[in-house]
Design an enzyme around this catalytic site. Structure first.
Site, mmCIF file in Angstrom:
data_model
loop_
_atom_site.group_PDB
_atom_site.id
_atom_site.type_symbol
_atom_site.label_atom_id
_atom_site.label_comp_id
_atom_site.label_asym_id
_atom_site.label_seq_id
_atom_site.Cartn_x
_atom_site.Cartn_y
_atom_site.Cartn_z
ATOM 1 N N GLY A 16 0.536 -1.213 0.125
ATOM 2 C CA GLY A 16 0.359 -0.033 -0.155
ATOM 3 C C GLY A 16 0.702 0.643 -0.009
ATOM 4 O O GLY A 16 0.462 2.483 0.297
ATOM 5 N N SER A 31 3.559 0.773 -7.504
ATOM 6 C CA SER A 31 3.191 0.304 -8.646
ATOM 7 C C SER A 31 3.337 2.429 -9.379
ATOM 8 O O SER A 31 3.962 2.273 -10.599
ATOM 9 C CB SER A 31 2.217 -0.009 -9.156
ATOM 10 O OG SER A 31 1.265 0.534 -8.592
ATOM 11 N N GLU A 53 -1.754 2.706 -15.518
ATOM 12 C CA GLU A 53 -2.262 1.541 -14.484
ATOM 13 C C GLU A 53 -4.435 1.155 -14.678
ATOM 14 O O GLU A 53 -4.498 0.784 -14.815
ATOM 15 C CB GLU A 53 -2.553 2.530 -12.657
ATOM 16 C CG GLU A 53 -3.011 1.839 -11.800
ATOM 17 C CD GLU A 53 -2.077 1.327 -11.052
ATOM 18 O OE1 GLU A 53 -2.177 0.190 -10.338
ATOM 19 O OE2 GLU A 53 -0.973 1.575 -11.143
ATOM 20 N N ASP A 100 -1.903 9.084 -5.525
ATOM 21 C CA ASP A 100 -0.569 7.812 -5.526
ATOM 22 C C ASP A 100 0.705 8.855 -6.624
ATOM 23 O O ASP A 100 1.544 9.049 -6.238
ATOM 24 C CB ASP A 100 -0.417 6.586 -6.159
ATOM 25 C CG ASP A 100 -1.675 5.618 -5.417
ATOM 26 O OD1 ASP A 100 -1.861 6.675 -4.303
ATOM 27 O OD2 ASP A 100 -1.858 4.464 -5.388
HETATM 28 C C1 GLA Z 1 -4.739 3.377 -3.923
HETATM 29 C C2 GLA Z 1 -5.690 4.356 -5.245
HETATM 30 C C3 GLA Z 1 -5.517 5.499 -5.326
HETATM 31 C C4 GLA Z 1 -6.793 5.806 -3.811
HETATM 32 C C5 GLA Z 1 -6.861 4.917 -2.521
HETATM 33 C C6 GLA Z 1 -7.219 5.348 -1.749
HETATM 34 O O1 GLA Z 1 -3.711 3.895 -3.753
HETATM 35 O O2 GLA Z 1 -3.861 3.959 -6.598
HETATM 36 O O3 GLA Z 1 -5.669 6.050 -6.392
HETATM 37 O O4 GLA Z 1 -7.784 5.438 -4.803
HETATM 38 O O5 GLA Z 1 -5.893 3.229 -3.150
HETATM 39 O O6 GLA Z 1 -7.868 6.582 -0.839
#
Ligand code: GLA
Length: 389
Positions: free
Chosen positions: A126, A130, A162, A174
Site C-alpha cells: 500500500g 507501482s 494503471e 499516488d
Molecule cells: C490506491 C489508489 C489511489 C487511491 C487509494 C485509496 O492507492 O491507487 O488512487 O484511491 O488507493 O485512497
C-alpha cells in the site's frame, strides 16, 4: 539505504550492459495522512512522498530496441518500441508499457533504451510501488528524450497506465504524490482541479509509523473497481434527487441519510463514508496547522472505522493492527492506508515509543495470525527526481 539502492542498481546495470548508465532516477513511494478512497470521489487527499524509492538506471539506444531488467525479480523484458504495445501477463512490465504506449501516441516517440530498476518501496504494502515505477519511467523518458512534459502530465500518464495496462481504475493520488512530493511537506491535493498546496509536516512530539500486515492485497483490483462502480451509481441517484449536487463535494451527510432507502444498504454506506471522509480531510488540515494532534489522531481513527465498516476495504489483519493500538497511550490515532485489503496501517505515535510499540504489537500479531509484522519509520521526502553524483 538510498545510497546502497543506487549503488546496487548501478552496478547491476554496468555488469549487464558493460557501461555506466547515462542517467539515474529516483521515484518515491507515498503515504497518505488522511483522505482515503476520495481521490476518485471529488475529494481532497493529504499524501506525501517517502524515503523509499524505485531507482532507475537507464541509457538511451540508437535504435528502437528496449531492454528492461527488474533487478529484484531477476527478470528481463525485451521489445521493439515500433511494435504495438499491449498488456502482458508479466505484471511489472505493464506499468512501463502503459507509459510508453501513451508517449508513442502523444509524442511520436520511438527511442529505445536499456534500463535496470530496483526498489526499496515494499511491493503490495500500500505504499504505491507501482506509481513510483510508472512516474519514475515517465520522468526518465521525459528527461532523457526531452519530451517537454509537465510534472502534472507525468502524474496523469502514470495514472492512465494503471487504467489501461494494469486494470486498476485508480485515482490520481499516488502518482501525484510520487511526482510532487517535497521534503517535510504533506500535499493537500484537490482531486477535481489538481490544485495543490503544501503544508508543513511537523508533528512535533509525534511521528508517523507504518505497520505492515504483510498481507498482500489480492482482492485489491476487483474490490477497488467494484467500489468505484458502487459510488458512481450512488452519485447518480443522489443527483436525481438533489439537482444542485454536481459532485460528492457539494453533497451533504443529511442528503445521503435522506436517500438511505433509495440507495440501498451497501451504496448508502459507501456514499456516506465518502461525504464524511471529504470533510475529515479539511478538518485534518486544520488540526495539523494548529498542532491539534489529538484531533488528528481521532480523525484517523474515524477514517479507519469508515473504511472498515462502511467502505469495507479493510481486512481482519489490518483491523487487528488498528484495534491493538487503540488503548496504547503513546498512539494518538491509527488507520488502514491506501487501497486496502491488506498493506499497512499508519499510526500517529509519540516519538521515542516506537520500538516498544513495534515489539508489543509484533508479538500479538504473530500469536494471532502467525505472520511476522514489518514496520517502517518513514521520512517525508522529495518527489521523483534525477540523481546526480
Ligand atoms: C490506491 C489508489 C489511489 C487511491 C487509494 C485509496 O492507492 O491507487 O488512487 O484511491 O488507493 O485512497
Amino acid at each position: 539505504m538510498k545510497k546502497k539502492l543506487i549503488q546496487n542498481t548501478t552496478e547491476h546495470f554496468e555488469k549487464l550492459f558493460h557501461n555506466q548508465p547515462e542517467y539515474i532516477f529516483l521515484s518515491p513511494g507515498r503515504i497518505n495522512i488522511i483522505g482515503e478512497h476520495v481521490d476518485y470521489n471529488d475529494g481532497y487527499v493529504l499524501p506525501a512522498a517517502i524515503n523509499k524509492y524505485v531507482c532507475i538506471t537507464i541509457s538511451p539506444n540508437k535504435n528502437s530496441n528496449c531492454k528492461i531488467v527488474a533487478k529484484d525479480l531477476n527478470e528481463v523484458f525485451e521489445f521493439d518500441l515500433k511494435d504495438t504495445l499491449v498488456p502482458n501477463s508479466i505484471m511489472w512490465i505493464n506499468y512501463i508499457l502503459g507509459v510508453l504506449q501513451q508517449l508513442k501516441e502523444q509524442k511520436q516517440f520511438a527511442n529505445g533504451f536499456n534500463a535496470v530498476f530496483s526498489s526499496s518501496v515494499p511491493i503490495g504494502s500500500g505504499l504505491s510501488s507501482s506509481a513510483a515505477v510508472e512516474c519514475g519511467f515517465a520522468y526518465a523518458f521525459n528527461k532523457m528524450f526531452d519530451l517537454g512534459l509537465t510534472k502534472e502530465e507525468i502524474a496523469l500518464i502514470g495514472q492512465k497506465s494503471e487504467h489501461t495496462f494494469v486494470g486498476v481504475n485508480c485515482g490520481i493520488m499516488d502518482q501525484f504524490a510520487s511526482v510532487f512530493g517535497k521534503k517535510n511537506k504533506v500535499i493537500k491535493l484537490d482531486c477535481n482541479t489538481l490544485e495543490y498546496e503544501y503544508h508543513k509536516a511537523d508533528f512535533k512530539k509525534y511521528s508517523l509509523l507504518l505497520l505492515d500486515s504483510n498481507v498482500k492485497h489480492t482482492h485489491l483490483t476487483s474490490g477497488y473497481n467494484d467500489r468505484r462502480n458502487e459510488v458512481e451509481q450512488g452519485l447518480a441517484i443522489i443527483k436525481q434527487h438533489f439537482t444542485e449536487v454536481k459532485t460528492f463535494r457539494n453533497c451533504t451527510s443529511t442528503m445521503v441519510l435522506e436517500l438511505k432507502e433509495q440507495l440501498g444498504e451497501t451504496i448508502f454506506k459507501r456514499c456516506h463514508f465518502v461525504v464524511k471522509e471529504i470533510q475529515r480531510v479539511q478538518d485534518a488540515v486544520n488540526a495539523i496547522e494548529n498542532s491539534a494532534f489529538r484531533t488528528l489522531g481521532q480523525l484517523m481513527n474515524e477514517t479507519h472505522h469508515g473504511l472498515s465498516q462502511e467502505y469495507e476495504v479493510s481486512c481482519e489483519e489490518i483491523d487487528f493492527l488498528v484495534d491493538a493500538v487503540q488503548y496504547e497511550k503513546s498512539v494518538l490515532g491509527a488507520r488502514m492506508m491506501g487501497g486496502g485489503f491488506g498493506g499497512c496501517s499508519i499510526n500517529l505515535v509519540e516519538k521515542g515509543s516506537e520500538n516498544e510499540l513495534i515489539k508489543k504489537i509484533s508479538e500479538q500479531y504473530r500469536s494471532k495470525f502467525g505472520i511476522e509484522l514489518k514496520s517502517y519509520k518513514v521520512k517525508i521526502s522529495k518527489g521523483t527526481t534525477e540523481y546526480k553524483n
